[in-house]
Enzyme design. Structure first.
Site, PDB file in Angstrom:
ATOM      1  N   LEU A  76       7.114   4.064   3.161  1.00 55.24           N
ATOM      2  CA  LEU A  76       7.136   2.705   3.699  1.00 55.24           C
ATOM      3  C   LEU A  76       6.637   1.693   2.667  1.00 55.24           C
ATOM      4  O   LEU A  76       5.935   2.065   1.718  1.00 55.24           O
ATOM      5  CB  LEU A  76       6.288   2.654   4.970  1.00 55.24           C
ATOM      6  CG  LEU A  76       6.794   3.565   6.099  1.00 55.24           C
ATOM      7  CD1 LEU A  76       5.716   3.780   7.163  1.00 55.24           C
ATOM      8  CD2 LEU A  76       8.056   2.988   6.726  1.00 55.24           C
ATOM      9  N   PRO A  77       6.947   0.390   2.843  1.00 54.21           N
ATOM     10  CA  PRO A  77       6.734  -0.563   1.753  1.00 54.21           C
ATOM     11  C   PRO A  77       5.320  -1.089   1.552  1.00 54.21           C
ATOM     12  O   PRO A  77       4.958  -1.450   0.421  1.00 54.21           O
ATOM     13  CB  PRO A  77       7.679  -1.712   2.103  1.00 54.21           C
ATOM     14  CG  PRO A  77       7.873  -1.617   3.577  1.00 54.21           C
ATOM     15  CD  PRO A  77       7.800  -0.159   3.909  1.00 54.21           C
ATOM     16  N   THR A 103       3.284   4.190  -1.885  1.00 54.37           N
ATOM     17  CA  THR A 103       2.175   3.737  -2.723  1.00 54.37           C
ATOM     18  C   THR A 103       1.396   2.731  -1.887  1.00 54.37           C
ATOM     19  O   THR A 103       1.748   1.555  -1.815  1.00 54.37           O
ATOM     20  CB  THR A 103       2.679   3.106  -4.025  1.00 54.37           C
ATOM     21  OG1 THR A 103       3.469   4.054  -4.731  1.00 54.37           O
ATOM     22  CG2 THR A 103       1.503   2.687  -4.912  1.00 54.37           C
ATOM     23  N   LYS A 178      -1.472   7.367  -8.858  1.00 53.65           N
ATOM     24  CA  LYS A 178      -0.225   6.597  -8.852  1.00 53.65           C
ATOM     25  C   LYS A 178      -0.453   5.170  -9.343  1.00 53.65           C
ATOM     26  O   LYS A 178       0.362   4.618 -10.092  1.00 53.65           O
ATOM     27  CB  LYS A 178       0.369   6.581  -7.443  1.00 53.65           C
ATOM     28  CG  LYS A 178       1.659   5.740  -7.319  1.00 53.65           C
ATOM     29  CD  LYS A 178       2.772   6.275  -8.203  1.00 53.65           C
ATOM     30  CE  LYS A 178       3.961   5.325  -8.256  1.00 53.65           C
ATOM     31  NZ  LYS A 178       4.548   5.012  -6.952  1.00 53.65           N
ATOM     32  N   LYS A 247       2.626  -5.771  -5.602  1.00 57.96           N
ATOM     33  CA  LYS A 247       1.803  -5.158  -4.552  1.00 57.96           C
ATOM     34  C   LYS A 247       0.964  -4.017  -5.112  1.00 57.96           C
ATOM     35  O   LYS A 247      -0.240  -3.921  -4.863  1.00 57.96           O
ATOM     36  CB  LYS A 247       2.705  -4.661  -3.419  1.00 57.96           C
ATOM     37  CG  LYS A 247       1.987  -3.976  -2.259  1.00 57.96           C
ATOM     38  CD  LYS A 247       1.975  -2.454  -2.379  1.00 57.96           C
ATOM     39  CE  LYS A 247       3.367  -1.875  -2.268  1.00 57.96           C
ATOM     40  NZ  LYS A 247       3.330  -0.371  -2.342  1.00 57.96           N
TER      41      LYS A 247
END
Length: 304
Positions: A76-77, A103, A178, A247
Site C-alpha cells: 500500500l502507498p 515502505t 529499506k 514520502k
C-alpha cells in the site's frame, strides 16, 4: 498402484494490487503447495478482476481477508493506509501472519507489532526494492524484520517475490534497511544529475558520459539503469513516483532526527524531490530530478 497426495498450501490474502502489488500477487498463483488459495482485495475493481482472471479469488474487504486467510500481505502507498488496513485485517479474524511489503517506516512497524502480537498474530515488515519489472519477474530484494520462529513459513512465500534477507527480530528492522537503501538510490540520482548537467554544459555528449561512468568508478544505480532507460531518452518514466520517493525520504529524515543522526545529503535529496513535484506536478517520476538540476544549471530541461 500407489498414489501421491499433494498437500495444499495455506490460504493467502493480498491487499493492494497497484503496480508492485499486482506483480507480486500474481507470483503466488499456480503454486498450490505454497498457496492453496489466493484471495485479493483492492479499492480498484479492475485490479481485482485482472488477478481473478489469472486464478485468484476476490475478497470483499480487508476484514474478509482477515477472516479467511492464514497469511495476509499488504502492499500500500502510505503508512496511514497501511495502519488502517492492518487494523481491519486483524479485526476480521486471526490470521497467523500479517506481512507488510510497503515502505511504511519503522515507527509504524513497531506500532503494528504491538497491536498484533497480543492477538497471537506474527507481524512482519518486508519492504521490497527493484521496481515493477522485477516484481513481475520475482527478482526483487526484500528486507525483513519480525519474529524468528514463524519466519521460515513466511520465507518460502517471500522467495516467490525475490531474495529475502532477514534483518532480525526487531520490529521495523526491514523498514530501517529499506529507508537506507532508498536514501542511497535517491542520492545517486541527485549526484548523477549534477555531474551530467556540468558535463553537458561543458559540451560533452551525455550518452558517452554514461558509457564512461558505467565502465568507471562513478557507476551507480542511476547511471546503470535510470539514465539509459528514462533520462537520456527524455521520457522520465522509470516507474517510481517522485511523491513516493519524497514520502520515503521524509520517513527517513524523521527517524534520523529521532536518532540524532544528521543526514545533510538526505536534506538535499528532499529539496530536489520537492522542487521536482512543484515543477512537474504530482505524477512526476523521480528521475525528473534531472530536470530540476539542469534548469538550475541554465540548460533547457524540456529539450527533446
Amino acid at each position: 498402484m500407489s498414489t501421491t497426495t499433494t498437500t495444499a498450501g495455506p490460504v493467502i490474502g493480498f491487499l493492494g494490487l497497484g503496480r508492485m502489488g499486482a506483480g507480486m500477487a500474481a507470483r503466488l498463483l499456480g503454486q498450490p503447495a505454497l498457496c492453496g488459495r489466493l484471495l485479493v482485495h483492492d479499492i480498484a475493481p479492475d485490479a481485482v478482476a485482472a488477478l481473478v482472471v489469472q486464478g485468484a479469488e476476490p475478497a470483499a474487504s480487508a476484514e474478509a481477508l482477515g477472516a479467511q486467510c492464514d497469511v495476509v500481505f499488504t502492499s500500500l502507498p502510505t503508512p496511514a493506509i497501511v495502519r488502517e488496513a492492518v487494523v481491519a485485517i486483524a479485526a476480521g479474524g486471526s490470521p497467523k501472519i500479517i506481512c507488510d511489503l510497503s515502505t511504511s517506516g519503522p515507527a509504524l512497524a513497531k506500532e503494528l507489532d504491538a497491536l498484533l502480537a497480543p492477538r497471537g498474530i506474527a507481524s512482519f515488515d518486508a519492504p521490497v526494492s527493484g521496481g515493477i519489472s522485477r516484481a513481475h519477474d520475482g527478482t526483487l530484494s526484500l528486507m525483513i524484520g519480525g519474529p524468528e520462529v514463524p519466519y521460515p513459513q513466511l520465507e518460502v512465500l517471500l522467495r516467490r517475490f525475490g531474495t529475502p534477507i532477514y534483518m532480525g527480530v526487531t520490529p521495523g528492522a526491514g523498514q530501517t534497511m529499506k529507508l537506507i537503501n532508498n536514501l542511497l538510490g535517491a542520492v545517486a540520482i541527485g549526484v548523477t544529475a549534477e555531474g551530467m548537467a556540468f558535463g553537458i554544459k561543458a559540451g560533452l555528449d551525455p550518452a558517452r558520459m554514461i558509457e564512461v561512468l558505467n565502465q568507471s568508478t562513478g557507476i551507480n544505480s542511476a547511471t546503470r539503469d535510470k539514465w539509459p532507460k528514462s533520462v537520456l531518452p527524455r521520457t522520465f518514466d522509470f516507474g517510481f513516483a517522485a511523491a513516493l520517493s519524497l514520502k520515503d525520504t521524509n520517513l527517513l529524515m524523521e527517524e534520523a532526527a529521532t536518532a540524532e543522526v544528521p543526514l545533510p545529503l538526505g536534506e538535499i535529496v528532499r529539496d530536489y524531490l520537492q522542487r521536482t513535484l512543484q515543477r512537474e506536478g504530482p505524477e512526476a517520476d523521480f528521475t525528473a530530478i534531472a530536470k530540476v538540476v539542469e534548469e538550475a544549471a541554465g540548460l533547457d530541461p524540456d529539450r527533446a
